[in-house]
Design a protein around this motif. Structure first.
Motif, short mmCIF file in Angstrom:
data_model
loop_
_atom_site.label_atom_id
_atom_site.label_comp_id
_atom_site.label_asym_id
_atom_site.label_seq_id
_atom_site.Cartn_x
_atom_site.Cartn_y
_atom_site.Cartn_z
N CYS A 64 0.93 -1.06 -0.01
CA CYS A 64 0.27 -0.08 0.16
C CYS A 64 0.75 1.37 0.02
CB CYS A 64 -1.07 -0.10 1.18
SG CYS A 64 -0.04 0.11 2.83
N ALA A 65 0.52 2.42 -0.05
CA ALA A 65 0.82 3.53 0.06
C ALA A 65 1.20 3.91 1.41
CB ALA A 65 -0.01 4.83 -0.49
N ASN A 66 2.40 4.22 1.88
CA ASN A 66 2.64 4.62 3.38
C ASN A 66 1.37 5.37 4.20
OD1 ASN A 66 3.53 6.80 1.68
ND2 ASN A 66 4.13 7.61 3.61
N THR A 67 0.53 6.03 3.28
CA THR A 67 -0.45 6.88 3.84
C THR A 67 -1.41 6.18 4.65
OG1 THR A 67 -1.56 7.22 1.62
CG2 THR A 67 0.03 9.16 2.58
N ILE A 68 -1.81 4.80 3.97
CA ILE A 68 -2.87 3.88 4.42
C ILE A 68 -2.45 3.79 5.92
CG2 ILE A 68 -3.92 1.96 4.11
CD1 ILE A 68 -4.56 3.88 1.91
N LEU A 69 -1.27 3.53 6.17
CA LEU A 69 -0.99 3.26 7.87
C LEU A 69 -0.29 4.47 8.36
CD1 LEU A 69 1.06 -0.17 7.30
CD2 LEU A 69 -1.37 0.23 7.65
N ALA A 70 0.09 5.34 7.90
CA ALA A 70 0.90 6.49 8.65
C ALA A 70 0.03 7.88 8.79
CB ALA A 70 2.10 6.74 7.96
N VAL A 71 -1.14 7.93 7.85
CA VAL A 71 -1.90 9.02 7.87
C VAL A 71 -3.21 8.81 8.17
CG1 VAL A 71 -2.91 10.98 6.26
CG2 VAL A 71 -0.50 10.20 6.09
N ASN A 72 -3.92 7.72 7.49
CA ASN A 72 -5.38 7.39 7.85
C ASN A 72 -5.64 7.29 9.48
OD1 ASN A 72 -5.51 7.32 5.00
ND2 ASN A 72 -6.42 5.23 5.13
N PRO A 73 -4.93 6.87 10.05
CA PRO A 73 -5.38 6.79 11.64
C PRO A 73 -5.64 8.22 12.18
CG PRO A 73 -3.42 5.52 11.37
CD PRO A 73 -3.68 6.04 9.89
N PHE A 74 -5.12 9.30 11.52
CA PHE A 74 -5.44 10.44 12.04
C PHE A 74 -6.54 11.04 11.21
CE2 PHE A 74 -0.83 9.70 12.49
CZ PHE A 74 -0.92 9.03 13.76
N GLY B 284 -6.26 15.88 2.85
CA GLY B 284 -5.47 14.55 3.68
C GLY B 284 -4.66 13.78 2.67
N HIS B 285 -4.87 14.31 1.27
CA HIS B 285 -4.24 13.53 0.37
C HIS B 285 -2.61 13.63 0.54
CE1 HIS B 285 -2.82 12.34 -3.90
NE2 HIS B 285 -3.93 11.63 -3.78
N PRO B 286 -1.66 13.01 -0.08
CA PRO B 286 -0.46 13.04 0.17
C PRO B 286 0.05 14.46 -0.47
CG PRO B 286 -0.50 10.81 -0.45
CD PRO B 286 -2.07 11.39 -0.43
N THR B 287 -0.47 14.88 -1.65
CA THR B 287 -0.08 16.13 -2.28
C THR B 287 -0.50 17.23 -1.70
OG1 THR B 287 -2.07 15.74 -3.54
CG2 THR B 287 -0.13 14.88 -4.39
N HIS B 288 -1.47 17.01 -0.31
CA HIS B 288 -1.71 18.31 0.50
C HIS B 288 -0.84 18.23 1.36
CE1 HIS B 288 -4.75 19.57 3.89
NE2 HIS B 288 -4.06 20.63 3.15
N LEU B 289 -0.55 17.04 2.08
CA LEU B 289 0.24 17.13 3.20
C LEU B 289 1.75 17.49 3.05
CD1 LEU B 289 -1.16 13.86 5.16
CD2 LEU B 289 -1.85 16.10 5.36
N MET B 290 2.27 16.87 1.96
CA MET B 290 3.61 17.37 1.57
C MET B 290 4.08 18.94 1.39
SD MET B 290 4.11 15.84 -2.52
CE MET B 290 3.72 14.19 -1.71
N MET B 291 2.71 19.39 0.73
CA MET B 291 3.01 20.99 0.55
C MET B 291 2.94 21.59 1.96
SD MET B 291 3.53 21.94 -2.34
CE MET B 291 3.27 23.69 -2.68
N GLU B 292 1.77 21.30 2.83
CA GLU B 292 1.69 21.82 4.13
C GLU B 292 3.22 21.66 4.96
OE1 GLU B 292 -0.57 23.71 5.23
OE2 GLU B 292 -1.77 23.44 3.52
N TYR B 293 3.72 20.35 4.82
CA TYR B 293 5.02 20.13 5.32
C TYR B 293 5.89 21.13 4.80
CZ TYR B 293 8.89 17.19 7.62
OH TYR B 293 9.63 16.91 8.39
N PHE B 294 6.20 21.28 3.37
CA PHE B 294 7.05 22.17 2.98
C PHE B 294 6.94 23.61 3.40
CE2 PHE B 294 7.74 25.32 -0.71
CZ PHE B 294 8.80 25.40 -0.85
#
Length: 247
Positions: free
Chosen positions: A21-31, A90-100
């Motif tokens: 899976c994409a890492n987000t399934i385990l590392a983002v979805n719980p939140f 919550g999509h990875p493309t959202h979170l990576m830009m917020e992180y940046f």
């Protein structure tokens, strides 16, 4: 993704039921969700990391910036005005830009779309100014000049974007790299996990699979179960803080 992870979490621990899976399934979805039916640390046995995904920060030419430095300076002069696309909240493309943004000390305006395809179309048309997206999707538009590549992330080997600097050149700790792992249900026998890990390492090291991965802008990064467990815990820490700060 969560449906698949939940199915594997409840599957027999016999080595024949695996989660890729994409890492987000385990590392983002719980939140992101109140209940997903599985615990990423309690319910899964790490087997191996598989790949890291090449991403690129692209902007519309109308923004008139040429480098990450130009982009950051412009964003600081116009806080909250320059917009960027994502594949959804919550999509990875959202979170990576917020992180940046946090690492660069800037504030952009988030415009979520229903998936990466309409988000990329919005960038190409000039509806939005910036997007961080997989290299494979962006490359045709970079080649045509419809978008400008400012920085790449996620490459540990072959560079498929010659002349485009790494984001870490400007902000050493700003990379938010998507990756894909393999997990088994918790309780899968250690010898079975070791065999699966060895076979995955062997496969990822072959020339034909390496070439196919490279053509998809994926970098093979097979590792030990312990290394995968460490990567998951680190991602959980990052995303717990990031998602909660975004509400």
């Amino acid at each position: 993704g969560s449906i698949g992870a939940d199915a594997v979490a409840k599957a027999p621990a016999d080595g024949y039921h695996l989660l890729v899976c994409a890492n987000t399934i385990l590392a983002v979805n719980p939140f992101l969700y109140a209940s997903i039916g599985y615990d990423p640390l309690r319910d899964f046995q790490p087997v191996s990391m598989l790949v890291k995904i090449g991403e690129v920060l692209v902007v519309h030419p109308s923004l008139r910036v040429k480098t990450v430095g130009d982009f950051v300076r412009l964003a600081k002069s116009r806080p909250g005005e320059i917009n960027y696309a994502s594949g959804g909240n919550g999509h990875p493309t959202h979170l990576m830009m917020e992180y940046f943004q946090r690492k660069a000390g800037i504030k952009l305006l988030h415009v979520p779309y229903k998936g990466t395809t309409p988000a990329l179309q919005a960038l190409v048309s000039g509806e939005v100014a910036a997007f961080n997206i997989g290299v494979g999707l962006a490359r045709p538009h970079i080649a045509s000049g419809k978008v400008l590549a400012l920085a790449r992330t996620g490459f540990t080997g072959r560079d498929s974007l010659p002349g485009v600097p790494a984001l870490t050149t400007f902000f050493p700790d700003a990379e938010y790299i998507p990756w894909q792992p393999t997990f088994a249900p918790k309780g899968t026998p250690a010898q079975v996990v070791a065999t699966l890990n060895a076979e995955l390492r062997k496969a990822l090291a072959t020339q034909d699979i390496g070439a196919r991965m490279a053509s998809l802008d994926l970098t093979p990064v097979a590792g030990s179960p312990g290394e995968l467990a460490q990567a998951l815990r680190a991602d959980l820490d990052v995303n717990r803080a990031l998602v909660m700060s975004l509400g």
